[in-house]
Every structure is written in C-alpha cells, then in structure tokens.
Design a protein around this motif. Structure first.
Motif, PDB file in Angstrom:
ATOM      1  N   LEU A  55       1.616  -1.283  -1.514  1.00 25.69           N
ATOM      2  CA  LEU A  55       2.979  -0.796  -1.334  1.00 25.69           C
ATOM      3  C   LEU A  55       3.557  -1.207   0.011  1.00 25.69           C
ATOM      4  O   LEU A  55       4.735  -1.549   0.105  1.00 25.69           O
ATOM      5  CB  LEU A  55       3.035   0.718  -1.510  1.00 25.69           C
ATOM      6  CG  LEU A  55       2.712   1.216  -2.917  1.00 25.69           C
ATOM      7  CD1 LEU A  55       2.773   2.731  -2.970  1.00 25.69           C
ATOM      8  CD2 LEU A  55       3.629   0.604  -3.945  1.00 25.69           C
ATOM      9  N   SER A  56       2.739  -1.195   1.066  1.00 23.85           N
ATOM     10  CA  SER A  56       3.263  -1.636   2.360  1.00 23.85           C
ATOM     11  C   SER A  56       3.559  -3.135   2.332  1.00 23.85           C
ATOM     12  O   SER A  56       4.539  -3.586   2.933  1.00 23.85           O
ATOM     13  CB  SER A  56       2.299  -1.288   3.490  1.00 23.85           C
ATOM     14  OG  SER A  56       1.101  -2.005   3.370  1.00 23.85           O
ATOM     15  N   GLY A  57       2.757  -3.910   1.620  1.00 27.50           N
ATOM     16  CA  GLY A  57       3.038  -5.339   1.468  1.00 27.50           C
ATOM     17  C   GLY A  57       4.329  -5.586   0.717  1.00 27.50           C
ATOM     18  O   GLY A  57       5.127  -6.449   1.099  1.00 27.50           O
ATOM     19  N   LEU A  58       4.562  -4.830  -0.369  1.00 29.31           N
ATOM     20  CA  LEU A  58       5.819  -4.948  -1.120  1.00 29.31           C
ATOM     21  C   LEU A  58       7.011  -4.570  -0.248  1.00 29.31           C
ATOM     22  O   LEU A  58       8.041  -5.255  -0.252  1.00 29.31           O
ATOM     23  CB  LEU A  58       5.800  -4.049  -2.353  1.00 29.31           C
ATOM     24  CG  LEU A  58       5.035  -4.521  -3.568  1.00 29.31           C
ATOM     25  CD1 LEU A  58       5.051  -3.447  -4.636  1.00 29.31           C
ATOM     26  CD2 LEU A  58       5.611  -5.801  -4.105  1.00 29.31           C
ATOM     27  N   ASP A  59       6.876  -3.479   0.484  1.00 29.19           N
ATOM     28  CA  ASP A  59       7.952  -3.010   1.346  1.00 29.19           C
ATOM     29  C   ASP A  59       8.282  -4.058   2.412  1.00 29.19           C
ATOM     30  O   ASP A  59       9.451  -4.363   2.666  1.00 29.19           O
ATOM     31  CB  ASP A  59       7.556  -1.691   1.987  1.00 29.19           C
ATOM     32  CG  ASP A  59       8.723  -0.937   2.586  1.00 29.19           C
ATOM     33  OD1 ASP A  59       9.865  -1.166   2.148  1.00 29.19           O
ATOM     34  OD2 ASP A  59       8.489  -0.119   3.492  1.00 29.19           O
TER      35      ASP A  59
END
Length: 130
Positions: A11-15
């Motif tokens: 999720l942090s990578g997507l964000d």
C-alpha cells in the motif's frame, strides 16, 4: 531484507507511485491478501487493473494506476468491527462521509465496508483508500 508486513509495503508503494504520477507499479511479493485488497481497489474504481506474474518465487502483481488514489494505507493493529459500527471507523480513517472505502476481512472474504454493511457482517478493518 524481508518485509514484516507485505500489505503495508504494497500500500505504501501504491501510494508513493500515485503521488509521483506513475502509470504502473510492481507489488512484490504477491500474496492472497494483497491480491484481494487490489481486487477491492479495482471494484471500487481506484485502479485500472492488476495482473499476477509468476516469477518462480513468490510472484508479483503488475498494477495499472489511474490517478484516483489520494491516500491509502494499512490499519495496524487490525481492529475488530461489528456490522453496525462501520461509521466510527469511517470517521477515523476517511476524510468525509461516503468518500473513500475501508477494506474489511470477514468470514465471507475480503471486501469493502459498503459490501460488508449490505451483507450484515463484521470483521477486521485492514486498510483504507480514498
């Protein structure tokens, strides 16, 4: 180096990829939970699509971004929530009413809190997106 929380890393990578304007992002390693969360994101219209790529190890997801994610992240620790209590969690993690979505793991699988409310099931809040 190993990841302690693959969902948080995904999720942090997507964000981060959304914030700099990338059109694609690779999520490694793949897991069933990450795949189910991506399915909820796709169903709610936050991503254009994703594909599992088997690389002989854990695999990876190639995610097509559409610029619709303002922020997403995991909910740690994973709080239990009843079917009638989603509103307080919306207030805590989402910026406005009916804006964004909570991702909930239930006995019926991983789904958005809108679907869980319709089915009348509770579970654990694991992520949010708006």
């Amino acid at each position: 180096m190993t990841a302690n929380d693959p969902l948080s890393d995904a999720l942090s990578g997507l964000d981060n990829a959304e914030s700099v304007g990338h059109l694609t992002h690779t999520v490694e390693p793949a897991s069933n939970m990450v795949g189910s969360v991506l399915e909820v994101f796709y169903d709610r219209g936050y991503i254009d699509g994703f594909e599992f790529v088997d690389d002989g190890k854990a695999g990876r997801f190639e995610v097509e971004l559409k610029g619709a994610i303002n922020e997403c992240g995991p909910v740690n620790p994973r709080y239990s929530v009843g079917a009638e209590d989603f509103e307080q969690w919306e207030k805590r993690y989402l910026p406005a009413r009916d804006y964004g979505s909570l991702v909930v793991t239930t006995s019926h699988g991983i789904m958005s809190h809108y679907e869980a409310r319709e089915e009348g099931v509770g579970g654990q809040v694991i992520a949010y997106v708006y």
